[in-house]
Enzyme design. Sequence first.
Site, PDB file in Angstrom:
ATOM      1  N   THR A 271       0.847  -1.203   0.000  1.00 33.34           N
ATOM      2  CA  THR A 271       0.000   0.000   0.000  1.00 33.34           C
ATOM      3  C   THR A 271       0.879   1.249   0.000  1.00 33.34           C
ATOM      4  O   THR A 271       2.080   1.159  -0.289  1.00 33.34           O
ATOM      5  CB  THR A 271      -1.001  -0.030   1.190  1.00 33.34           C
ATOM      6  OG1 THR A 271      -1.936   1.041   1.043  1.00 33.34           O
ATOM      7  CG2 THR A 271      -0.307   0.096   2.539  1.00 33.34           C
ATOM      8  N   ASN A 272       0.306   2.407   0.294  1.00 30.88           N
ATOM      9  CA  ASN A 272       1.081   3.652   0.294  1.00 30.88           C
ATOM     10  C   ASN A 272       0.647   4.521   1.475  1.00 30.88           C
ATOM     11  O   ASN A 272      -0.224   4.135   2.244  1.00 30.88           O
ATOM     12  CB  ASN A 272       0.889   4.382  -1.043  1.00 30.88           C
ATOM     13  CG  ASN A 272      -0.570   4.641  -1.337  1.00 30.88           C
ATOM     14  OD1 ASN A 272      -1.237   5.379  -0.625  1.00 30.88           O
ATOM     15  ND2 ASN A 272      -1.094   3.989  -2.375  1.00 30.88           N
ATOM     16  N   TYR A 273       1.243   5.692   1.589  1.00 31.42           N
ATOM     17  CA  TYR A 273       1.018   6.527   2.784  1.00 31.42           C
ATOM     18  C   TYR A 273      -0.254   7.362   2.744  1.00 31.42           C
ATOM     19  O   TYR A 273      -0.513   8.135   3.652  1.00 31.42           O
ATOM     20  CB  TYR A 273       2.193   7.482   2.979  1.00 31.42           C
ATOM     21  CG  TYR A 273       3.461   6.820   3.481  1.00 31.42           C
ATOM     22  CD1 TYR A 273       3.467   6.090   4.663  1.00 31.42           C
ATOM     23  CD2 TYR A 273       4.660   6.955   2.778  1.00 31.42           C
ATOM     24  CE1 TYR A 273       4.622   5.489   5.121  1.00 31.42           C
ATOM     25  CE2 TYR A 273       5.824   6.363   3.243  1.00 31.42           C
ATOM     26  CZ  TYR A 273       5.799   5.635   4.412  1.00 31.42           C
ATOM     27  OH  TYR A 273       6.930   5.053   4.881  1.00 31.42           O
TER      28      TYR A 273
END
Length: 408
Positions: A211-213
């Site tokens: 995933t990402n931030y």
Amino acid sequence: MSNPLNGKNIVLGITGSVAAYKSADLASRLTKLGAYVDSILTDAGTKFISPLSIQSVSGRKASSEQDLWGGEGHVVHINLAHTADLIVIAPATANTIAKLAHGIADNLLTVTVLAAKCPIIIAPAMDAGMYANQATQNNVQLLKGKGFIFIGPAEGHLASGLVGPGRMVEPADIVCAIRYELSRANPLNGKKIVVTAGGTQEAIDPVRILTNYSSGKQGYALAQAALDAGSDVVLISAPTSLTPPTGATLISIKSAEEMHDAVLSQITDANALIMAAAVADFRPKNIVREKIKKGAGFGSIELTPTKDILKVVAEAKVDNHLNLKVIGFAAETRDLKVNAKEKLIEKKLDMIVANDVSDPQAGFGVDTNKVLIIYSDGSTEQLPMLTKDEVAEKVIQHLQSWLVEGAG
Ligand code: CTP
């Protein structure tokens, strides 16, 4: 455009329930959002909270029964009824609900409601048995049929010792319901805006993801601003810790593929799409069915590209002759303008909102954003450091100029 409560006249009715102590909080919240709150307490209401307490937080008169019988009595209720943008009765007892259902007007609050033409929100508060009673249920149905809006009651421990539906909904949630109701008169009413938010999650195995931030904050702020402007909103969201704004239709997704499917199913009758989500560009080629055990060692994950949703949307627009405004976001760490312009052209966008995510005040998770807006004609607009709510308002204002005022 500011929040829909700003400058609005709201009549707050307070009836005889122990939940009346929360009415001071409600009056305070509404006042802080810029509303003019005039309150009316029934006799029973004054047994639980004093008009002075309410008046002290709203800064405006809290009327009680004696005001109906003074020389100015008729003026009070007719004035309040005619100038109100919205009436909210919180808490509303079974008794007051019964009176309203049958047009009984025997106190200042009920005469005011009978004379009013504005939207009326009812937040019931009573014992679960009283709420479940067929008489109350019939009265609630009667009022709903007349257009009264009910919020709650919530389930929980009641003063009677019972557990069940009967608790007044929390003031913060009542404020959200009022905000939504008041926004319906705003210019984007009747339009449908689809907003995506959050960072997609791509499964590796049953317990691990890529995933990402992205926090989803900018997307949720856009959904709220679009609702405030009057539109219907479909919020397609990857998992976040945020509460969706009241009135939005939430579609919860996890992966880029699920977001792709949801977006395509929603745009056919939409007026605009705002892709604020951080969509994964790659996903594991194969999702391992069982948890990968540490002992088995961990080599590499083979990745495969996901679909570029905005590019698919650009094709769908042409194929299906969709009249859809499309706004993209660009998360960059360098050459902001050049990279964002390229994306605008490649994805055939009407507008792109670019931000430098390496800037600690404009990146993921924080409440502020500093964005450069680029339009399809190549013109640009650099906005100063703003809150994500303010950025959202600017974007929606622009959309409004296209969708309502015919610009662009
Ligand atoms: N986007 C999309 N589908 C993807 C990836 C991104 O629709 N598979 C959208 C994003 O929601 C955003 C815009 O495209 O509105 C730009 O996203 P960004 O991550 O900045 O750029 P990418 O297209 O992924 O390009 P790059 O990774 O080269 O920066």
